[in-house]
Design an enzyme around this catalytic site. Structure first.
Site, mmCIF file in Angstrom:
data_model
loop_
_atom_site.group_PDB
_atom_site.id
_atom_site.type_symbol
_atom_site.label_atom_id
_atom_site.label_comp_id
_atom_site.label_asym_id
_atom_site.label_seq_id
_atom_site.Cartn_x
_atom_site.Cartn_y
_atom_site.Cartn_z
ATOM 1 C CG PHE A 196 -1.883 1.179 1.188
ATOM 2 C CD1 PHE A 196 -3.113 1.056 0.553
ATOM 3 C CD2 PHE A 196 -1.554 2.400 1.745
ATOM 4 C CE1 PHE A 196 -3.995 2.123 0.486
ATOM 5 C CE2 PHE A 196 -2.427 3.476 1.685
ATOM 6 C CZ PHE A 196 -3.653 3.340 1.050
ATOM 7 C CG ASP A 305 5.782 4.035 1.603
ATOM 8 O OD1 ASP A 305 5.805 4.701 2.644
ATOM 9 O OD2 ASP A 305 4.752 3.875 0.919
ATOM 10 C CE LYS A 336 -0.033 5.755 7.363
ATOM 11 N NZ LYS A 336 -1.480 5.837 7.488
#
Ligand code: PLP
Length: 409
Positions: A196, A305, A336
């Site tokens: 993702f 990532d 985040k």
């Protein structure tokens, strides 16, 4: 069944991290409760509310505990979407807000790419370069995880073309404006099954989790390699897991060769250290070192990532630090728990022209103010070593649970 415990964890378990933090959950209504249901109906007249779990009382939420509008106190083990770095209402964040010297940053939001404030380089130095992954000394802030990944893809594509042809030609400059070759070359990024990387149109080409993210959206033909599905407990499945990782490495190699042979050149590879959305899948440090080695061999840029894993929750600020890579990744993206999106990059990936990597805000200095404080808190309170101890405690007890599962029934 008796769970093993460590003195360290027992000691900390009885101490609240923040003053006034609840000691335990306290559930008073069904969840969603009546107030959440009424608010969901109200908001539902304005927008889709299908994803809402409950409405939150952010004034009352403290530390690890989130309090909903119906006064239910819940232990937030997921830190929202892995995105609350120091719990709710950390007093040091309150201090940042109360400091009048910070006020102008909150009132005057700059277009950072053009009109940064005088303290911006120092802020980047303290908040982001002080914790930069080893070997990466360039950082640029962005808004979110997906837009950081998008920009990283562009960096890899440009650097790939620069390696091939040096400075751009006039023909490239003219053709690209109308989506034509040679200015818009047939380049691809390789992703992994179960990965993702965000919901924007570029990121969706390497996101391979659920239909809900992808259906109805046109797609580019980008390769997807197998990601290891390891068997647990790891110690009991060493040989099988080795073979599984070898199978996936072979697939990485095969996909790069296959796409290159078709003239769809693989410029970059993106990988999560631990697949989050895809179901907490990871692989050995050796696997990631080998992926990087294949990238080096094939002239493919290596993009890690760390949007979900960055910020300290694995015991190091960056999870990939635990792989002991022989070379730094070419680009590392974050968001985040880091409170701002952005990317670290090598010299080679840095854009040569202005406006190549650009948008109006280029991040938000108020988030970097908080990040600067977060970095200090992590150091002052030695949080990384606490994460290691607590994480080890959790892992060993989960392992024990797994081994003894049959005795529980
Ligand atoms: C690994 C990873 N990359 C990228 C993203 C996208 O981040 P954002 O939702 O901020 O666009 C996420 C979000 O969950 C993620 O987990």
């Amino acid at each position: 069944m008796k769970l093993s415990s460590s003195g360290h964890v027992r000691k900390y378990a009885s101490v609240n991290y923040l003053k006034n933090e609840p000691k335990k959950p306290d559930v008073k209504t069904a969840i969603p409760g009546p107030k959440t249901l009424a608010l969901t109906e109200k908001l539902g007249k304005i927008q889709n509310t299908g994803a809402i779990n409950f409405f939150v009382n952010y004034e009352k939420s403290i530390g690890n505990y989130i309090v909903d509008v119906d006064d239910n106190v819940l232990l937030d083990v997921f830190t929202q979407i892995s995105s609350i770095p120091l719990g709710y209402n950390h007093p040091r964040f309150h201090d940042v807000m109360k400091n009048s010297q910070n006020l102008s940053h909150f009132i005057n939001r700059p277009a950072l790419g053009i009109f940064p404030s005088a303290d911006w380089p120092d802020k980047l130095e303290r908040a982001l370069l002080s914790i930069a992954p080893k070997g990466l000394k360039h950082v640029t802030t962005m808004a979110c995880g997906a837009c950081s990944n998008e920009q990283a893809f562009k960096l890899m594509f440009t650097a790939y073309q620069r390696r091939k042809r040096g400075e751009p030609t006039e023909e490239e400059k003219e053709s690209c404006v109308y989506n034509k070759e040679p200015g818009c070359p047939d380049l691809v990024i390789l992703g992994f099954d179960g990965a993702f990387h965000g919901r924007s149109m570029g990121c969706l080409n390497v996101t391979h989790t659920k239909w809900i993210h992808k259906m109805d959206y046109p797609h580019m033909d980008w390769p997807c390699a197998a990601f290891p599905k390891l068997k647990y407990p790891l110690e009991e499945n060493v040989e099988e897991n080795k073979q599984e990782e070898a199978r996936c490495l072979e697939d990485v190699r095969r996909k790069i060769d296959e796409y290159n042979a078709r003239g769809k050149f693989v410029a970059g590879l993106i990988v999560e250290p631990i697949q989050g959305e895809g179901g907490d899948n990871s692989a050995s440090a050796d696997f990631f070192c080998q992926v990087q080695a294949i990238c080096k061999e094939k002239g493919v840029f290596f993009h890690v990532d760390e949007v979900q894993t960055g910020g300290g929750s694995t015991g190091t600020i960056w999870q990939h630090e635990q792989w002991n890579l022989p070379h730094p990744p070419d680009v590392v993206t974050f968001s985040k728990k880091m409170l701002t999106g952005g990317f670290y990059a090598t010299d080679e990936l840095l854009p040569r022209e202005a406006y190549r990597i650009f948008n109006t805000w280029m991040g938000d200095p108020t988030k970097v103010l908080l990040l600067e404080e977060m970095v200090k808190v992590i150091k002052d309170e030695n949080l990384l070593s606490q994460v290691k101890v607590t994480g080890e405690y959790l892992r060993s007890n989960l392992n024990e649970l797994q081994v003894n599962l049959d005795k529980l029934w």
